[in-house]
Enzyme design. Structure first.
Site, PDB file in Angstrom:
ATOM      1  N   CYS A  34      -2.617   2.154   8.946  1.00 42.50           N
ATOM      2  CA  CYS A  34      -0.839   2.131   8.415  1.00 42.50           C
ATOM      3  C   CYS A  34      -0.903   1.074   7.740  1.00 42.50           C
ATOM      4  O   CYS A  34       0.027   0.204   7.510  1.00 42.50           O
ATOM      5  CB  CYS A  34      -0.796   1.314  10.146  1.00 42.50           C
ATOM      6  N   HIS A  86       4.234 -10.127  -0.165  1.00 38.87           N
ATOM      7  CA  HIS A  86       5.469 -10.148   0.898  1.00 38.87           C
ATOM      8  C   HIS A  86       6.388  -9.237   0.537  1.00 38.87           C
ATOM      9  O   HIS A  86       7.202  -8.205   1.002  1.00 38.87           O
ATOM     10  CB  HIS A  86       5.931 -11.259   1.292  1.00 38.87           C
TER      11      HIS A  86
END
Length: 949
Positions: A910, A532
């Site tokens: 993506c 993250h």
């Protein structure tokens, strides 16, 4: 054998004396066969051959009969390539065979530059050596001796001949430059007899200084004797003589050093220094070949993902001397300034010195202008050679040279290393000068060079090396200097006060985004290159070092522990996101260096490339940054990130999650709709005229809940929602999952809670119509995540299209839009033709697709991935560099199957791989239409896409 031996005599030069012929005729035939595998050395050692005319010794060596049975390899394959001024058996295109150094030496020689004659032993010979018990074969040794004879003929001097001594340098040289291979050995061929001859010709001090250097180098590099063993002897002698510098020692002193150095061999190795020059050469060659499998070399190849090489070449050249007085010298230069790209010779020069003196820093080198004034003719030739080499190689060159008694010798040339700023300017200038075209210029700049230009960098990385306290993963490039802080809230508070902060966490979560955005850099103890923290920081162009296992984060006491160091909140740290280094204190920064040259260069890349480059952006600010960096649209807008933008939003999301009935859920969603609509309007405005792909809610719902233990979560949610504690306990229990990343997320949320998809679709279409009515050109594309079956996608597409019709009816306006899906589950790739019946576009989510194909958890892979990489089980982190054999084949298959069902299908990617150069090259070759990456990696993707063409 007799006829072969007779051939030696027949082919002998005319000046072979009768005495020599008679001596040779007495050789015992059996003894000759016995010794042939060692290259005739035991019959006619060079130490004996010195008694005869030197050309005879050379001739006998080259014609010595080798026993075929002792050589398992064939000499039909050429393994030794000679070179000298105006002639060469190799060229610059033979790097895989001759190594970079050997190929360039051959090339310089062939175009007429003054290169000391020499030979290169091929990388194939190294491969044979490794495969045949690490022994030099008789056939190879014969080739080497034949090549040596060519060098001797060129120079008129001979290895082991005191009257006309030939000294050699021996260097390694793989096809790719590899620090960690063998160091250089200079002055090979010296012994007590030869040094006396050299002294008679060139002076005692020069001769014995060369001898002591050789004993040190040979002992260290070839025999494995520590350099300090020699250095201790030298220092003691200097102390005894009352001098500080090596140059203050007399010839007599140096003779004493030589004797002490020879004693080191006996003390450390228990054997004498090998005086036979041939034996010295054999050992040096073997040392170079052995260095290919040294632990340092293997580790270097693993770290830099260098594979497919056969081995290292060996370059043997006659020595030229820069330390023969004030008409001699040595230097290194770049044909242009490697830092700025300025077209001006940039380098250093030392009068009366050998090459290692420049590198060792014993003396302070002078600017090249010194050479212009004291050696004008040699300098003029050097400038001419630099111009010749630049135009020949069509690149900025790194050159090593020596001047021996006013004669210039070119020792090495290679493409020069350069900074990002230098690389771009050099490429642009070479086009303007007509040396290269734009296609060639595009390939001269590495993607990493753009990283340097787009992020702040440390001014002088070498200045802080002694302050590095830990090293983690270089998760997001650039540099950051700030005061450490341990909570996201505090980071925002400190940043509001004008402080530069570095957020330090064990790991980050979506709830930390406010503090992450406020921080100038991020440091985590856990997490990988696609954690993250890494993904978010990379998207913002922020410096991030993740997975730094050497640190321990104590949130409670607000301290960072590294070994015995305790670093407290507010203390200063510096992070190097390009290397993963964590540095104590402040390090000076250089701001990003954007220039007109970069704009020109990138315009060439855009003219050349076919693959479109889009960006992952979640806010209007991100979208604007992406557009400024050249993005051609938004390839991924993650709607969940918008929910964390304020306390009001996240509290409303939690009310939606805690809702038991669809009516309760709809109330919360109605409150969220204006927030989403406003964000979409801002993004559409920023991307006026370009497509925007918006992904519906994807992560598991538990990610939106507060952090902490159950009691804390329940207490906080009770205050936020007004629900009873037992109701919240019950709801949390239902949301709890064993493996949430494979659980209730993606399209499964929208199918279970249709009102969630409907709210997001309504916000998108209302924003699109509103902006369109204001004159903004809007091209919305709605993407459904985590689809595994065509039925899942069909369900969501139907909902989205129904909402679109309602909004168009309510507003009296309509516009074009697309609905597609992310391909991130392997099953979706396998049934892509069926899914394409419902989808107008595919976007590969390579992060999840990699995770599910390998069965690796992105959050836990850091526990074993370093071991896999170090053992060569994996060549690279598959979350950073696309796995082309596995994940890549799924992408190819899905693209082919999808377009077979819908030829007009738009296909892109993506995931974070969209900004990784080798992955971008694969996507271009696979026929994808676009890649999407973080805004700050858009220029890198643009360049990588152009370099594929």
């Amino acid at each position: 054998m007799a006829s072969a031996f007779k051939g030696i005599l027949i082919r002998s030069p005319p000046d072979v004396c009768a005495e020599t012929v008679a001596k040779v005729s007495q050789c015992n035939r059996a003894q000759l066969v016995k010794n042939s595998s060692t290259g005739f050395k035991n019959i006619f050692k060079l130490s004996e051959a010195r008694k005869f005319h030197a050309p005879v010794a050379s001739h006998l060596r080259s014609q010595a009969v080798m026993a075929p049975a002792s050589d398992p390899t064939s000499t039909a394959i050429k393994r030794v390539f000679t070179f000298g001024k105006g002639r060469s058996e190799g060229n610059k295109g033979m790097k895989s065979l001759l190594g970079g150094k050997g190929a360039n030496l051959a090339e310089m020689a062939s175009i007429g530059l003054s290169v000391p004659p020499g030979l290169t032993i091929s990388t194939e010979a190294c491969q044979e050596y490794q495969e045949h018990g690490k022994q030099l074969s008789a056939g190879l040794w014969e080739e080497i001796l034949e090549g040596l004879r060519v060098i001797e003929k060129d120079m008129g001097s001979y290895l082991g001949d005191p009257s006309k001594p030939l000294l050699l340098s021996v260097r390694s040289g793989a096809a790719i430059s590899m620090p960690g291979m063998m160091d250089t050995v200079l002055n090979l061929g010296l012994n007590d007899d030869v040094v006396a001859g050299l002294a008679a010709k060139s002076g005692e001090r020069f001769a014995y200084d060369s001898y002591r250097r050789f004993l040190d180098m040979f002992g260290n590099v070839v025999m494995g004797i520590s350099h300090s063993s020699f250095e201790e002897k030298l220092e003691k002698l200097k102390q005894a003589k009352g001098v500080k510098l090596d140059t203050e020692l007399t010839a007599s002193d140096l003779k004493e050093v030589v004797e002490q150095y020879k004693n080191v061999y006996l003390e450390v190795k228990g054997e004498k220094f090998p005086a036979d020059p041939e034996r010295q050469l054999q050992l040096a060659i073997q040392a170079v070949f052995d260095s290919w499998d040294s632990p340092r070399a293997i580790k270097y190849r693993n770290i830099n993902q260098i594979t497919g090489l056969k081995g290292t070449a060996v370059n043997i050249q006659c020595m030229v001397f820069g330390n023969m007085g004030n008409t001699s010298g040595t230097g290194v230069l770049f044909t242009r300034n490697p830092s700025t790209g300025e077209k001006k010779l940039y380098g250093e020069f030392l009068i009366n010195a050998q090459g290692e003196d420049v590198v060792a820093g014993i003396r302070t080198p002078e600017d090249l202008d010194t050479m212009r004034s004291c050696m004008p003719e040699a300098y003029k030739e050097l400038v001419e050679n630099c111009e010749i080499l630049e135009r020949h190689y069509k690149d900025m060159m790194d050159i090593e040279f020596t001047v021996q008694e006013n004669r210039l010798w070119m020792l090495q040339c290679r493409s020069g290393k350069r900074t990002g700023k230098g690389a771009v300017k050099i490429a642009v200038d070479l086009v303007k000068e007509g040396i290269v075209d734009t296609y060639t210029a595009i390939k001269m700049v590495e993607p990493q060079h753009l990283d340097q230009l787009l992020h702040p960098q440390f001014e002088d990385p070498s200045a802080y090396k002694d302050r590095v306290i830990a090293t983690g993963l270089p998760a997001s490039p650039g540099a950051a200097v700030g005061q450490i802080i341990f909570s996201a809230d505090e980071a925002e508070s400190w940043q509001a006060q004008g402080k530069s902060v570095i957020l330090v966490r064990n790991e980050t979560s979506p709830e930390d985004v406010g503090g992450m955005h406020a921080a100038i850099g991020i440091l985590t103890a856990r997490g990988g290159m696609t954690s993250h923290a890494a993904v978010v920081a990379g998207g913002w162009g922020k410096c991030c070092v993740s997975g730094c296992s050497e640190i321990r984060v104590n949130d409670t006491d607000k301290v960072l522990l590294v070994g015995d160091k305790v670093i407290s909140e507010g203390d200063w740290l510096s992070l190097n996101g390009s290397t993963g280094e964590v540095i104590l204190g402040k390090v000076p920064l250089s701001p990003p260096a954007l220039s007109g040259d970069l704009e020109t260069f990138m315009s060439w890349a855009d003219d050349i490339r076919v693959l479109k480059v889009m960006a992952n952006a979640d806010t209007p600010e991100d979208a604007l940054a992406a557009r400024n960096n050249g993005a051609e649209g938004i390839g991924l807008c993650r709607t969940e990130h918008m929910f964390f933008a304020s306390d009001d939003r996240i509290k409303t999301v939690r009310k939606m999650i805690m809702a038991v009935t669809s009516e309760q859920r709809k109330v919360a969603l109605d409150q969220l709709l204006p927030y989403q609509r406003s964000d979409f309007e801002g993004i559409f405005r920023a991307m006026d005229g370009l497509p925007v792909t918006i992904r519906l809610l994807d992560p598991p719902l538990h990610e939106f809940l507060p952090e902490g233990d159950v009691e804390q979560i329940v207490s906080e949610l009770t205050l936020e929602t007004g629900m009873a504690e037992d109701e919240i306990f019950s709801r949390i229990e239902k949301l709890s999952e064993v493996n949430p990343m494979l659980g209730f997320r993606g399209c499964r949320l929208g199918i279970s809670y249709p009102e969630l998809t409907e709210m997001q679709a309504r916000a998108i279409f209302q924003a699109a119509v509103s902006m369109s009515n204001q004159g903004v050109k809007v091209f919305p594309e709605i993407m459904v995540p985590l689809v595994g079956t065509p039925q899942e996608l069909g369900h969501q597409v139907s909902l989205i299209r129904n909402v679109a019709e309602k909004v168009f009816s309510e507003t009296g306006s309509s516009l074009s839009y697309k609905v597609g899906t992310m391909i991130e589950i392997p099953r979706a790739a396998l049934v892509a033709d069926e899914i394409a019946m419902e989808a107008e576009f595919f976007s590969f989510g390579t992060n999840d697709l990699t995770q599910m194909t390998f069965g690796y958890s992105r959050d836990d892979v850091g526990k074993f991935l370093p071991v896999y990489l170090s053992k060569g089980i994996l060549q690279s982190d598959p979350f950073e560099v696309l796995d082309q054999k596995g994940v890549g084949q799924l992408i190819k298959l899905a693209t082919e199957k999808g377009r077979s069902a819908r030829p007009s299908l738009k296909v892109g990617i993506c995931g974070e791989h969209g900004g990784e150069p080798s992955s971008v090259a694969f996507f271009a070759e696979a026929g994808l239409d676009y890649v999407s990456c973080s805004p700050f990696r858009v220029p890198i993707a643009r360049l990588a896409a152009a370099q594929v063409v």
